[in-house]
Design a protein around this motif. Structure first.
Motif, short mmCIF file in Angstrom:
data_model
loop_
_atom_site.label_atom_id
_atom_site.label_comp_id
_atom_site.label_asym_id
_atom_site.label_seq_id
_atom_site.Cartn_x
_atom_site.Cartn_y
_atom_site.Cartn_z
N GLY A 8 -6.02 6.97 -8.24
CA GLY A 8 -6.19 7.97 -7.20
C GLY A 8 -5.88 7.43 -5.81
O GLY A 8 -5.18 8.07 -5.02
N ILE A 9 -6.38 6.24 -5.52
CA ILE A 9 -6.10 5.64 -4.21
C ILE A 9 -4.61 5.38 -4.06
O ILE A 9 -4.01 5.72 -3.04
CB ILE A 9 -6.90 4.34 -4.00
CG1 ILE A 9 -8.39 4.64 -3.88
CG2 ILE A 9 -6.42 3.59 -2.76
CD1 ILE A 9 -9.28 3.41 -3.83
N ARG A 10 -4.02 4.77 -5.07
CA ARG A 10 -2.58 4.43 -4.98
C ARG A 10 -1.73 5.68 -4.77
O ARG A 10 -0.82 5.69 -3.94
CB ARG A 10 -2.14 3.69 -6.24
CG ARG A 10 -2.64 2.27 -6.29
CD ARG A 10 -2.09 1.54 -7.51
NE ARG A 10 -2.78 0.27 -7.66
CZ ARG A 10 -3.44 -0.10 -8.74
NH1 ARG A 10 -3.48 0.69 -9.80
NH2 ARG A 10 -4.05 -1.26 -8.79
N SER A 11 -2.00 6.71 -5.52
CA SER A 11 -1.17 7.92 -5.39
C SER A 11 -1.43 8.64 -4.07
O SER A 11 -0.50 9.17 -3.46
CB SER A 11 -1.39 8.86 -6.57
OG SER A 11 -2.68 9.42 -6.53
N ARG A 12 -2.65 8.62 -3.59
CA ARG A 12 -2.96 9.34 -2.36
C ARG A 12 -2.57 8.56 -1.10
O ARG A 12 -2.45 9.16 -0.04
CB ARG A 12 -4.45 9.71 -2.35
CG ARG A 12 -4.71 10.84 -3.36
CD ARG A 12 -6.14 11.13 -3.64
NE ARG A 12 -6.95 11.35 -2.47
CZ ARG A 12 -8.27 11.50 -2.51
NH1 ARG A 12 -8.92 11.45 -3.69
NH2 ARG A 12 -8.96 11.68 -1.41
N LEU A 13 -2.34 7.27 -1.23
CA LEU A 13 -1.86 6.49 -0.08
C LEU A 13 -0.50 6.98 0.41
O LEU A 13 -0.13 6.74 1.56
CB LEU A 13 -1.79 5.00 -0.41
CG LEU A 13 -3.09 4.21 -0.23
CD1 LEU A 13 -2.96 2.82 -0.84
CD2 LEU A 13 -3.48 4.14 1.23
N THR A 14 0.24 7.66 -0.44
CA THR A 14 1.55 8.17 -0.04
C THR A 14 1.47 9.51 0.69
O THR A 14 2.47 10.00 1.19
CB THR A 14 2.47 8.32 -1.28
OG1 THR A 14 1.90 9.29 -2.15
CG2 THR A 14 2.63 6.98 -2.00
N ASN A 15 0.27 10.10 0.73
CA ASN A 15 0.11 11.41 1.37
C ASN A 15 0.26 11.32 2.88
O ASN A 15 -0.07 10.31 3.50
CB ASN A 15 -1.28 12.00 1.07
CG ASN A 15 -1.41 12.51 -0.35
OD1 ASN A 15 -0.42 12.64 -1.06
ND2 ASN A 15 -2.63 12.80 -0.75
#
Length: 175
Positions: A138-145
């Motif tokens: 979740g953190i890794r994917s949301r860091l691109t937001n």
């Protein structure tokens, strides 16, 4: 001579014990400050908690959850910042190995540096064994937001957390 039997007059009915109020009944009748305190454990936003407490009584848990959800959608940017500031980090199972904690601390630090608030994620219904992988992914994917998009994602996670916490609170022994 036939034996006559007398039946005793019906004994007066025993006074019935008053029904034990449900957790929702106790919430509905609690003082305003107590209700707000309970609500703040579910979502740390004063405006949200006061709004939910002010609209009591709720006829059932579904009505309370719907009101909580609606009030969470109305959080202002400042309300969301307040809630995110007070939100704890997601808990990991106690048996999580130390290297995972190190990786998670680094991921949290990167997230907070990028977005200025803690990472929030609802883990309701997720098996404990999957918690670490789910949080890290979740953190890794949301860091691109984009920061504005991430505020919307974080707000949705807070809404989900609040509803789950309300359910747990009102299923428990009381407050």
């Amino acid at each position: 001579m036939p034996v006559q039997t007398r039946t005793a007059p019906d004994a007066p009915p025993k006074p019935s014990e008053p029904p034990v109020p449900s957790a929702l009944d106790r919430f509905n009748t609690a003082g305003h400050d107590n209700a707000v305190h309970t609500l703040l454990t579910c979502l740390p936003s004063l405006r949200w908690a006061h709004r939910i407490a002010a609209h009591r009584p709720y006829p059932d848990l579904a009505a309370l959850l719907a009101a909580a959800d609606e009030a969470a959608y109305d959080l202002t940017r400042e309300d969301l910042t307040e809630a995110l500031t007070s939100e704890p980090l997601p808990a990991l199972p106690e048996d999580t190995y130390s290297a995972a904690h190190t990786a998670l601390r680094a991921a949290h630090a990167a997230y907070e540096a990028r977005f200025g608030h803690v990472f929030v994620i609802c883990l309701d219904g997720l098996p404990a064994a999957e918690t670490l992988d789910h949080v890290l992914e979740g953190i890794r994917s949301r860091l691109t937001n984009d920061p504005e998009d991430e505020r919307e994602v974080a707000a949705e996670q807070l809404r989900r957390l609040a509803k789950g916490r309300l359910r747990s609170t009102l299923r428990g022994p009381g407050f």
